[in-house]
Design a protein around this motif. Sequence first.
Motif, PDB file in Angstrom:
ATOM      1  N   ALA A   8       8.407 -16.590   5.351  1.00  0.00           N
ATOM      2  CA  ALA A   8       7.230 -16.260   4.543  1.00  0.00           C
ATOM      3  C   ALA A   8       6.381 -15.215   5.256  1.00  0.00           C
ATOM      4  N   ALA A   9       6.215 -15.372   6.574  1.00  0.00           N
ATOM      5  CA  ALA A   9       5.405 -14.428   7.342  1.00  0.00           C
ATOM      6  C   ALA A   9       6.019 -13.038   7.343  1.00  0.00           C
ATOM      7  N   ASN A  10       7.352 -12.940   7.407  1.00  0.00           N
ATOM      8  CA  ASN A  10       8.009 -11.638   7.372  1.00  0.00           C
ATOM      9  C   ASN A  10       7.828 -10.961   6.022  1.00  0.00           C
ATOM     10  N   LEU A  11       7.966 -11.716   4.942  1.00  0.00           N
ATOM     11  CA  LEU A  11       7.763 -11.133   3.612  1.00  0.00           C
ATOM     12  C   LEU A  11       6.291 -10.784   3.389  1.00  0.00           C
ATOM     13  N   ASP A  12       5.389 -11.626   3.910  1.00  0.00           N
ATOM     14  CA  ASP A  12       3.964 -11.319   3.792  1.00  0.00           C
ATOM     15  C   ASP A  12       3.618 -10.054   4.570  1.00  0.00           C
ATOM     16  N   ALA A  13       4.248  -9.869   5.737  1.00  0.00           N
ATOM     17  CA  ALA A  13       4.019  -8.656   6.526  1.00  0.00           C
ATOM     18  C   ALA A  13       4.448  -7.420   5.739  1.00  0.00           C
ATOM     19  N   LEU A  14       5.581  -7.517   5.054  1.00  0.00           N
ATOM     20  CA  LEU A  14       6.030  -6.403   4.217  1.00  0.00           C
ATOM     21  C   LEU A  14       5.020  -6.134   3.110  1.00  0.00           C
ATOM     22  N   SER A  15       4.518  -7.211   2.495  1.00  0.00           N
ATOM     23  CA  SER A  15       3.558  -7.040   1.413  1.00  0.00           C
ATOM     24  C   SER A  15       2.284  -6.366   1.908  1.00  0.00           C
ATOM     25  N   LEU A  16       1.838  -6.718   3.108  1.00  0.00           N
ATOM     26  CA  LEU A  16       0.653  -6.076   3.668  1.00  0.00           C
ATOM     27  C   LEU A  16       0.875  -4.586   3.882  1.00  0.00           C
ATOM     28  N   MET A  17       2.105  -4.216   4.221  1.00  0.00           N
ATOM     29  CA  MET A  17       2.421  -2.798   4.450  1.00  0.00           C
ATOM     30  C   MET A  17       2.563  -2.007   3.155  1.00  0.00           C
ATOM     31  N   PHE A  18       2.984  -2.660   2.095  1.00  0.00           N
ATOM     32  CA  PHE A  18       3.365  -1.933   0.887  1.00  0.00           C
ATOM     33  C   PHE A  18       2.281  -1.029   0.304  1.00  0.00           C
ATOM     34  N   PRO A  19       1.023  -1.484   0.127  1.00  0.00           N
ATOM     35  CA  PRO A  19       0.052  -0.594  -0.532  1.00  0.00           C
ATOM     36  C   PRO A  19      -0.101   0.761   0.153  1.00  0.00           C
ATOM     37  N   GLU A  20      -0.251   0.768   1.477  1.00  0.00           N
ATOM     38  CA  GLU A  20      -0.389   2.048   2.176  1.00  0.00           C
ATOM     39  C   GLU A  20       0.923   2.834   2.157  1.00  0.00           C
ATOM     40  N   ALA A  21       2.047   2.131   2.294  1.00  0.00           N
ATOM     41  CA  ALA A  21       3.338   2.820   2.287  1.00  0.00           C
ATOM     42  C   ALA A  21       3.612   3.464   0.936  1.00  0.00           C
ATOM     43  N   GLU A  22       3.291   2.743  -0.147  1.00  0.00           N
ATOM     44  CA  GLU A  22       3.534   3.292  -1.489  1.00  0.00           C
ATOM     45  C   GLU A  22       2.684   4.547  -1.723  1.00  0.00           C
ATOM     46  N   ARG A  23       1.466   4.547  -1.193  1.00  0.00           N
ATOM     47  CA  ARG A  23       0.624   5.736  -1.329  1.00  0.00           C
ATOM     48  C   ARG A  23       1.240   6.919  -0.601  1.00  0.00           C
ATOM     49  N   LEU A  24       1.822   6.658   0.560  1.00  0.00           N
ATOM     50  CA  LEU A  24       2.532   7.722   1.280  1.00  0.00           C
ATOM     51  C   LEU A  24       3.696   8.243   0.453  1.00  0.00           C
ATOM     52  N   PHE A  25       4.475   7.335  -0.149  1.00  0.00           N
ATOM     53  CA  PHE A  25       5.644   7.745  -0.931  1.00  0.00           C
ATOM     54  C   PHE A  25       5.226   8.651  -2.089  1.00  0.00           C
ATOM     55  N   ILE A  26       4.174   8.231  -2.806  1.00  0.00           N
ATOM     56  CA  ILE A  26       3.688   9.030  -3.937  1.00  0.00           C
ATOM     57  C   ILE A  26       3.194  10.385  -3.452  1.00  0.00           C
ATOM     58  N   ASN A  27       2.386  10.377  -2.394  1.00  0.00           N
ATOM     59  CA  ASN A  27       1.798  11.618  -1.895  1.00  0.00           C
ATOM     60  C   ASN A  27       2.860  12.595  -1.415  1.00  0.00           C
ATOM     61  N   SER A  28       3.871  12.094  -0.735  1.00  0.00           N
ATOM     62  CA  SER A  28       4.908  12.984  -0.189  1.00  0.00           C
ATOM     63  C   SER A  28       5.681  13.692  -1.295  1.00  0.00           C
ATOM     64  N   VAL A  29       5.997  12.967  -2.369  1.00  0.00           N
ATOM     65  CA  VAL A  29       6.716  13.587  -3.481  1.00  0.00           C
ATOM     66  C   VAL A  29       5.803  14.565  -4.221  1.00  0.00           C
ATOM     67  N   LYS A  30       4.539  14.165  -4.466  1.00  0.00           N
ATOM     68  CA  LYS A  30       3.601  15.047  -5.168  1.00  0.00           C
ATOM     69  C   LYS A  30       3.389  16.348  -4.407  1.00  0.00           C
ATOM     70  N   GLN A  31       3.177  16.247  -3.101  1.00  0.00           N
ATOM     71  CA  GLN A  31       2.910  17.445  -2.303  1.00  0.00           C
ATOM     72  C   GLN A  31       4.140  18.350  -2.230  1.00  0.00           C
ATOM     73  N   THR A  32       5.305  17.738  -2.165  1.00  0.00           N
ATOM     74  CA  THR A  32       6.536  18.536  -2.123  1.00  0.00           C
ATOM     75  C   THR A  32       6.744  19.278  -3.434  1.00  0.00           C
ATOM     76  N   LEU A  33       6.558  18.594  -4.556  1.00  0.00           N
ATOM     77  CA  LEU A  33       6.750  19.249  -5.854  1.00  0.00           C
ATOM     78  C   LEU A  33       5.668  20.283  -6.125  1.00  0.00           C
ATOM     79  N   LYS A  34       4.471  20.045  -5.597  1.00  0.00           N
ATOM     80  CA  LYS A  34       3.404  21.038  -5.733  1.00  0.00           C
ATOM     81  C   LYS A  34       3.775  22.341  -5.028  1.00  0.00           C
ATOM     82  N   ALA A  35       4.477  22.193  -3.906  1.00  0.00           N
ATOM     83  CA  ALA A  35       4.901  23.377  -3.145  1.00  0.00           C
ATOM     84  C   ALA A  35       6.151  24.022  -3.726  1.00  0.00           C
ATOM     85  N   HIS A  36       6.786  23.339  -4.702  1.00  0.00           N
ATOM     86  CA  HIS A  36       8.007  23.868  -5.341  1.00  0.00           C
ATOM     87  C   HIS A  36       7.857  23.772  -6.853  1.00  0.00           C
TER      88      HIS A  36
END
Length: 277
Positions: free
Chosen positions: A35-63
């Motif tokens: 449970a603690a390992n899955l909870d740790a992943l869940s704690l990471m997800f919001p910031e990680a997902e924002r990175l994923f969105i931002n990286s694709v948006k910035q790349t497509l903006k440059a192309h």
Amino acid sequence: MKGNLTSELTLRHMDFSFTPDEEHPYWLKRDASLAANLDALSLMFPEAERLFINSVKQTLKAHPDMEEAQEIARRFYYQEAEHTRWHNKYNRSLGLPERFVENNERLLGRCFTWLRSLKPRNQLAVTCALEHLTSIGGKQVIGNPRWLEGASDEMKALWYWHAIEEVEHRSVPFDIYMKTGGSYPHRILWSLASFLIFALLLLKLSTGAMKARGELTLASIPGTLWKLYGWKGLYVTIIKDFLPWFLPGFHPEQTRMDADKLAAAHKHIANWEKGKK
């Protein structure tokens, strides 16, 4: 290998309540360490997902010539934004001390803010590496019942939903990366840094969650390590899907899913949604 941008992404509208279970200090009954390992992943997800969105948006903006990627990218953004939304709510229902959650959210915020400050190409390489981890992790959650044994139907639905979408969009950042000049040496260099950061954060957050719940003791450590990293440990079983990443011709679609287990995950979500009505 050039990307193809042919993934089919479904826009799902989920509704979770995350009703606390007062009888258990953690939602995965009988297994505090997992449970603690899955909870740790869940704690990471919001910031990680924002990175994923931002990286694709910035790349497509440059192309701006990448018109064929715009629609699937919008669907990718939607899926990742929904993961952020629901995991933020999930993280407030863990029964962990509020101070623990807030302190670690600040730590994760600083870490991922730095990652979002990288050049778009480097951000996207990090995203590709971490999406590889989430997709093979999603495959494990769907395919290995040990991950969610003892979970409520709602919590199983949450993790199955997230896992299904990670598998669905696993190729999107990778294909965009390849079509915008990504290279094997660059991908491997940034993935090594990404995997190290991920491992350190997972260790800190999971042990911190166990300690906050009073479950981290000297007696518990050997069993936890064996369960996760011993013979047929839950993380050990991921290795065969993890290692192909380091091959020059790797593509995310090479990781095969068990169609029957994927169908069973979809069926569980459908039955859970019917039971709510």
